[in-house]
Design an enzyme around this catalytic site. Sequence first.
Site, mmCIF file in Angstrom:
data_model
loop_
_atom_site.group_PDB
_atom_site.id
_atom_site.type_symbol
_atom_site.label_atom_id
_atom_site.label_comp_id
_atom_site.label_asym_id
_atom_site.label_seq_id
_atom_site.Cartn_x
_atom_site.Cartn_y
_atom_site.Cartn_z
ATOM 1 N N GLU A 51 -19.692 14.181 -20.717
ATOM 2 C CA GLU A 51 -19.755 13.581 -22.055
ATOM 3 C C GLU A 51 -19.681 12.061 -22.009
ATOM 4 O OE1 GLU A 51 -20.232 15.052 -25.182
ATOM 5 O OE2 GLU A 51 -20.760 16.793 -23.965
ATOM 6 N N THR A 52 -19.010 11.507 -21.022
ATOM 7 C CA THR A 52 -18.891 10.047 -20.903
ATOM 8 C C THR A 52 -19.825 9.500 -19.830
ATOM 9 O OG1 THR A 52 -17.066 10.231 -19.325
ATOM 10 C CG2 THR A 52 -16.477 10.053 -21.657
#
Length: 200
Positions: free
Chosen positions: A58-59
């Site tokens: 997600e990052t």
Amino acid sequence: VSSVISSSLFEKMLLHRGFYTYDAFIAAAKSFPAFATTGSTDVRKREVAAFLAQTSHETTGGWPTAPDGPYELGSTSDYFGRGPIQISYNYNYGAAGKAIGVDLLRNPDLVTSDNTVEFKTALWFWMTPQSPKPSSHDVITGRWSPSSTDKAAGRVPGYGVLTNIIDGGVECGKGQESHVADRIGYYKDNLDCYNQKPFA
């Protein structure tokens, strides 16, 4: 949680962690007492490995020029994806804020400016069922059994259903996707750090 993952192992798993610190992770985890404390030591390690794999995806792995994923970190009051699990939309900001005791509807930028709040929002999402889907915690710890509705939707026990819970509308049911391979790759790498590969 610190008995499952040390500071040095956290740093090894998250080489480009930037804003995300071990101390913030541990502080946030204290707000969710069942996280990484459910089941055997292997189950607890798998949960941490899975959580960090999903948040790494997600990052974007925390690459240095994007410490909070592919979104600009502006000071807007919009409810766009922020934090290690990229919570989005006012209903998630409201529910997460209520659960962790912070008014995120009025202060959504706390999810990018306070690293403990960031991890708390990610752990809130991880630990909370995302109706009609189960919580990621219940899936990875083996506490969830799929209903006939779950089975019809393709949700069966295993790592794959975590992606369905977190980003299923975007990534699931579309055949071979690079996003899915990325999430699996982080998970395998994290399990190698725990000397738990291969997993059945």
